[in-house]
Design a protein around this motif. Structure first.
Motif, PDB file in Angstrom:
ATOM      1  N   ASN A 103       0.806  -1.211   0.000  1.00 50.86           N
ATOM      2  CA  ASN A 103       0.000   0.000   0.000  1.00 50.86           C
ATOM      3  C   ASN A 103       0.843   1.267   0.000  1.00 50.86           C
ATOM      4  O   ASN A 103       0.391   2.319  -0.426  1.00 50.86           O
ATOM      5  CB  ASN A 103      -0.951   0.012   1.200  1.00 50.86           C
ATOM      6  N   LYS A 104       2.077   1.150   0.515  1.00 50.50           N
ATOM      7  CA  LYS A 104       2.938   2.324   0.525  1.00 50.50           C
ATOM      8  C   LYS A 104       3.189   2.841  -0.887  1.00 50.50           C
ATOM      9  O   LYS A 104       3.472   4.012  -1.089  1.00 50.50           O
ATOM     10  CB  LYS A 104       4.276   1.983   1.193  1.00 50.50           C
ATOM     11  N   LYS A 105       3.099   1.950  -1.876  1.00 52.17           N
ATOM     12  CA  LYS A 105       3.331   2.360  -3.249  1.00 52.17           C
ATOM     13  C   LYS A 105       2.142   3.118  -3.832  1.00 52.17           C
ATOM     14  O   LYS A 105       2.260   3.740  -4.876  1.00 52.17           O
ATOM     15  CB  LYS A 105       3.601   1.124  -4.122  1.00 52.17           C
ATOM     16  N   LYS A 106       1.006   3.056  -3.165  1.00 54.01           N
ATOM     17  CA  LYS A 106      -0.204   3.621  -3.745  1.00 54.01           C
ATOM     18  C   LYS A 106      -0.314   5.105  -3.460  1.00 54.01           C
ATOM     19  O   LYS A 106      -1.186   5.570  -2.719  1.00 54.01           O
ATOM     20  CB  LYS A 106      -1.426   2.842  -3.261  1.00 54.01           C
ATOM     21  N   ASN A 107       0.599   5.854  -4.032  1.00 57.11           N
ATOM     22  CA  ASN A 107       0.606   7.310  -3.918  1.00 57.11           C
ATOM     23  C   ASN A 107       0.033   7.931  -5.176  1.00 57.11           C
ATOM     24  O   ASN A 107       0.200   7.398  -6.275  1.00 57.11           O
ATOM     25  CB  ASN A 107       2.039   7.831  -3.736  1.00 57.11           C
ATOM     26  N   ARG A 108      -0.614   9.057  -5.015  1.00 52.98           N
ATOM     27  CA  ARG A 108      -0.949   9.841  -6.182  1.00 52.98           C
ATOM     28  C   ARG A 108       0.354  10.316  -6.822  1.00 52.98           C
ATOM     29  O   ARG A 108       1.299  10.677  -6.124  1.00 52.98           O
ATOM     30  CB  ARG A 108      -1.802  11.043  -5.793  1.00 52.98           C
ATOM     31  N   VAL A 109       0.386  10.318  -8.148  1.00 52.22           N
ATOM     32  CA  VAL A 109       1.547  10.834  -8.868  1.00 52.22           C
ATOM     33  C   VAL A 109       1.099  12.105  -9.581  1.00 52.22           C
ATOM     34  O   VAL A 109       0.307  12.062 -10.518  1.00 52.22           O
ATOM     35  CB  VAL A 109       2.099   9.810  -9.875  1.00 52.22           C
ATOM     36  N   HIS A 110       1.590  13.223  -9.089  1.00 49.54           N
ATOM     37  CA  HIS A 110       1.212  14.519  -9.633  1.00 49.54           C
ATOM     38  C   HIS A 110       2.099  14.847 -10.835  1.00 49.54           C
ATOM     39  O   HIS A 110       3.246  14.396 -10.911  1.00 49.54           O
ATOM     40  CB  HIS A 110       1.358  15.594  -8.563  1.00 49.54           C
ATOM     41  N   ILE A 111       1.572  15.640 -11.750  1.00 52.94           N
ATOM     42  CA  ILE A 111       2.345  15.983 -12.938  1.00 52.94           C
ATOM     43  C   ILE A 111       2.364  17.487 -13.145  1.00 52.94           C
ATOM     44  O   ILE A 111       1.443  18.205 -12.751  1.00 52.94           O
ATOM     45  CB  ILE A 111       1.813  15.283 -14.200  1.00 52.94           C
ATOM     46  N   ALA A 112       3.442  17.951 -13.781  1.00 50.23           N
ATOM     47  CA  ALA A 112       3.575  19.354 -14.153  1.00 50.23           C
ATOM     48  C   ALA A 112       4.378  19.432 -15.439  1.00 50.23           C
ATOM     49  O   ALA A 112       5.117  18.506 -15.788  1.00 50.23           O
ATOM     50  CB  ALA A 112       4.253  20.160 -13.047  1.00 50.23           C
ATOM     51  N   LEU A 113       4.223  20.554 -16.138  1.00 45.47           N
ATOM     52  CA  LEU A 113       4.921  20.787 -17.396  1.00 45.47           C
ATOM     53  C   LEU A 113       6.014  21.815 -17.174  1.00 45.47           C
ATOM     54  O   LEU A 113       5.790  22.834 -16.513  1.00 45.47           O
ATOM     55  CB  LEU A 113       3.926  21.287 -18.443  1.00 45.47           C
ATOM     56  N   ALA A 114       7.202  21.567 -17.732  1.00 46.08           N
ATOM     57  CA  ALA A 114       8.323  22.501 -17.605  1.00 46.08           C
ATOM     58  C   ALA A 114       9.013  22.585 -18.961  1.00 46.08           C
ATOM     59  O   ALA A 114       9.905  21.802 -19.267  1.00 46.08           O
ATOM     60  CB  ALA A 114       9.299  22.042 -16.527  1.00 46.08           C
ATOM     61  N   THR A 115       8.582  23.544 -19.784  1.00 44.91           N
ATOM     62  CA  THR A 115       9.063  23.638 -21.154  1.00 44.91           C
ATOM     63  C   THR A 115       9.702  24.987 -21.440  1.00 44.91           C
ATOM     64  O   THR A 115       9.293  26.008 -20.876  1.00 44.91           O
ATOM     65  CB  THR A 115       7.912  23.407 -22.152  1.00 44.91           C
ATOM     66  N   SER A 116      10.675  24.985 -22.331  1.00 47.30           N
ATOM     67  CA  SER A 116      11.311  26.240 -22.746  1.00 47.30           C
ATOM     68  C   SER A 116      10.496  26.965 -23.803  1.00 47.30           C
ATOM     69  O   SER A 116      10.834  28.092 -24.181  1.00 47.30           O
ATOM     70  CB  SER A 116      12.726  25.967 -23.275  1.00 47.30           C
ATOM     71  N   SER A 117       9.428  26.346 -24.308  1.00 50.75           N
ATOM     72  CA  SER A 117       8.564  27.006 -25.289  1.00 50.75           C
ATOM     73  C   SER A 117       7.844  28.191 -24.659  1.00 50.75           C
ATOM     74  O   SER A 117       7.288  28.075 -23.567  1.00 50.75           O
ATOM     75  CB  SER A 117       7.522  26.028 -25.830  1.00 50.75           C
ATOM     76  N   HIS A 118       7.844  29.322 -25.364  1.00 55.33           N
ATOM     77  CA  HIS A 118       7.122  30.491 -24.891  1.00 55.33           C
ATOM     78  C   HIS A 118       5.622  30.298 -25.094  1.00 55.33           C
ATOM     79  O   HIS A 118       5.179  29.415 -25.825  1.00 55.33           O
ATOM     80  CB  HIS A 118       7.594  31.740 -25.633  1.00 55.33           C
ATOM     81  N   ALA A 119       4.838  31.147 -24.440  1.00 57.52           N
ATOM     82  CA  ALA A 119       3.387  30.972 -24.404  1.00 57.52           C
ATOM     83  C   ALA A 119       2.765  30.935 -25.793  1.00 57.52           C
ATOM     84  O   ALA A 119       1.888  30.112 -26.067  1.00 57.52           O
ATOM     85  CB  ALA A 119       2.756  32.081 -23.565  1.00 57.52           C
ATOM     86  N   ASN A 120       3.207  31.802 -26.699  1.00 58.75           N
ATOM     87  CA  ASN A 120       2.605  31.839 -28.028  1.00 58.75           C
ATOM     88  C   ASN A 120       2.850  30.541 -28.784  1.00 58.75           C
ATOM     89  O   ASN A 120       1.926  29.959 -29.388  1.00 58.75           O
ATOM     90  CB  ASN A 120       3.138  33.021 -28.829  1.00 58.75           C
ATOM     91  N   ASN A 121       4.092  30.071 -28.772  1.00 60.61           N
ATOM     92  CA  ASN A 121       4.409  28.805 -29.440  1.00 60.61           C
ATOM     93  C   ASN A 121       3.694  27.639 -28.775  1.00 60.61           C
ATOM     94  O   ASN A 121       3.268  26.693 -29.442  1.00 60.61           O
ATOM     95  CB  ASN A 121       5.919  28.563 -29.451  1.00 60.61           C
ATOM     96  N   PHE A 122       3.574  27.688 -27.455  1.00 61.49           N
ATOM     97  CA  PHE A 122       2.857  26.630 -26.750  1.00 61.49           C
ATOM     98  C   PHE A 122       1.421  26.540 -27.254  1.00 61.49           C
ATOM     99  O   PHE A 122       0.918  25.449 -27.513  1.00 61.49           O
ATOM    100  CB  PHE A 122       2.877  26.898 -25.244  1.00 61.49           C
ATOM    101  N   ARG A 123       0.780  27.680 -27.419  1.00 63.70           N
ATOM    102  CA  ARG A 123      -0.609  27.684 -27.892  1.00 63.70           C
ATOM    103  C   ARG A 123      -0.726  27.114 -29.301  1.00 63.70           C
ATOM    104  O   ARG A 123      -1.637  26.331 -29.597  1.00 63.70           O
ATOM    105  CB  ARG A 123      -1.173  29.112 -27.848  1.00 63.70           C
ATOM    106  N   ILE A 124       0.209  27.491 -30.182  1.00 63.18           N
ATOM    107  CA  ILE A 124       0.151  27.001 -31.563  1.00 63.18           C
ATOM    108  C   ILE A 124       0.329  25.484 -31.606  1.00 63.18           C
ATOM    109  O   ILE A 124      -0.345  24.777 -32.365  1.00 63.18           O
ATOM    110  CB  ILE A 124       1.247  27.680 -32.415  1.00 63.18           C
ATOM    111  N   LYS A 125       1.222  24.966 -30.781  1.00 64.74           N
ATOM    112  CA  LYS A 125       1.529  23.537 -30.798  1.00 64.74           C
ATOM    113  C   LYS A 125       0.444  22.684 -30.154  1.00 64.74           C
ATOM    114  O   LYS A 125       0.331  21.494 -30.457  1.00 64.74           O
ATOM    115  CB  LYS A 125       2.851  23.278 -30.057  1.00 64.74           C
ATOM    116  N   THR A 126      -0.334  23.267 -29.266  1.00 61.54           N
ATOM    117  CA  THR A 126      -1.238  22.451 -28.446  1.00 61.54           C
ATOM    118  C   THR A 126      -2.716  22.762 -28.627  1.00 61.54           C
ATOM    119  O   THR A 126      -3.555  22.064 -28.057  1.00 61.54           O
ATOM    120  CB  THR A 126      -0.899  22.608 -26.952  1.00 61.54           C
TER     121      THR A 126
END
Length: 320
Positions: free
Chosen positions: A127-150
């Motif tokens: 049961n010790k292994k049953k942790n939530r695994v949280h995620i985050a994004l860390a990219t060098s893409s700027h906001a405008n390029n991020f929007r175009i790509k996604t």
């Protein structure tokens, strides 16, 4: 040295984007080569492209300009490339294994992280292994390029709440402190810790797993004191053939090469220290190796789980 084997289970996965989640690296190369050919210059070699990957725009732009020696200003070149990117980036697609990996990690939110559940789990190694695994994004893409790509991949990126997306032009990352420095991954972790549920203890760097395709990105994760999975483009892997152990240790001197006066040698890893590994792709990711337990796919078929999922996505979208 003997590799470390006593790591705690991973509780946070921090993702780069370009070339790791999305097939953008070949699109970047296509756009650049179209402009290079226009001015009679040779195609971009991987020896140079490898130096551009993962870095913030000012650094990568300076490296490219020094090599390309185009007969136009940097501003004119950037305008031409940007126009081509506007055309090609909306065709981006997830790389193999990405959709399954993010779906699997998303299902870990069904594990109960209340204080009572945590106390009960203390009696069971499984049961010790049953942790939530949280995620985050860390990219060098700027906001405008991020929007175009996604923009056409909103379902895929909805798993990253807006407050857990750290982009290349994020004002919280000081100028000159992008990858290969550790700041972007420290910030990504702080965004996760700021939103943990009551009773869920803060996540430490060694409980984090960084996913990267670039060599500067690997060094960034290692300098942050986190474990790293390196999933490079096949041509990048070929470029560093025979030097993989140094790449995984973060010892390719990426930060020092940029003249950063704040480089801390103690942040670097050691060759074969067990903190990083190479994977050919993200298909069939080895969760058990990192102490992660993934609920079975059928858990999302249960009505109450479906409702919980809808509410979680709705809340994330409302914050985006």
């Amino acid at each position: 040295m003997a590799p470390r084997t006593d790591f705690p289970p991973v509780r946070a996965c921090l993702f780069d984007m370009d070339g790791l989640l999305l097939d953008t690296e070949d699109l970047y190369t296509l756009c650049i080569n179209i402009v290079l050919a226009k001015y009679g210059r040779p195609s971009l070699p991987w020896s140079i492209k490898a130096k551009l990957q993962g870095r913030p725009f000012p650094q990568s732009s300076a490296i490219f300009s020094e090599w390309a020696k185009l007969p136009v200003s940097d501003a004119e070149y950037q305008a031409e490339v940007a126009a081509l990117q506007q055309k090609h980036f909306p065709t981006t697609q997830p790389l193999p294994g990405v959709m399954q990996l993010l779906a699997d990690l998303g299902r870990t939110r069904y594990w109960d992280t209340s204080a009572a559940a945590a106390a009960a789990a203390a009696d069971s190694p499984e049961n010790k292994k049953k942790n939530r695994v949280h995620i985050a994004l860390a990219t060098s893409s700027h906001a405008n390029n991020f929007r175009i790509k996604t923009a056409h991949l909103t379902d895929l990126f909805s798993v990253f709440p807006s407050e857990r997306r750290v982009l290349g032009d994020d004002q919280r990352v000081a100028p000159g402190r992008g990858k290969p420095m550790p700041d972007i991954y420290h910030l990504a972790l702080s965004t996760i810790n700021a939103g943990l549920a009551p009773g869920e203890p803060p996540i430490t760097p060694e409980e984090c797993l960084v996913f990267e395709d670039s060599v500067p990105g690997v060094e960034s994760g290692r300098r942050a004191g986190m474990r790293v999975v390196w999933v490079p483009h096949p041509m990048l892997k070929q470029e560093y053939a025979g030097r993989e152990p140094e790449v995984l240790a973060g010892r390719m001197n990426e930060a020092a090469a940029e003249g950063n006066g704040d480089v801390d040698p103690d942040q670097l890893g050691q060759v074969d220290d067990g903190w990083a590994e190479y994977l050919e792709s993200l298909v069939d990711f080895p969760y058990e190796r990192y102490g992660m337990a993934i609920p079975p796919p059928e858990v999302e078929a249960e009505p109450e789980m479906q409702q919980a999922s809808k509410e979680a996505v709705a809340a994330e979208n409302a914050q985006s």
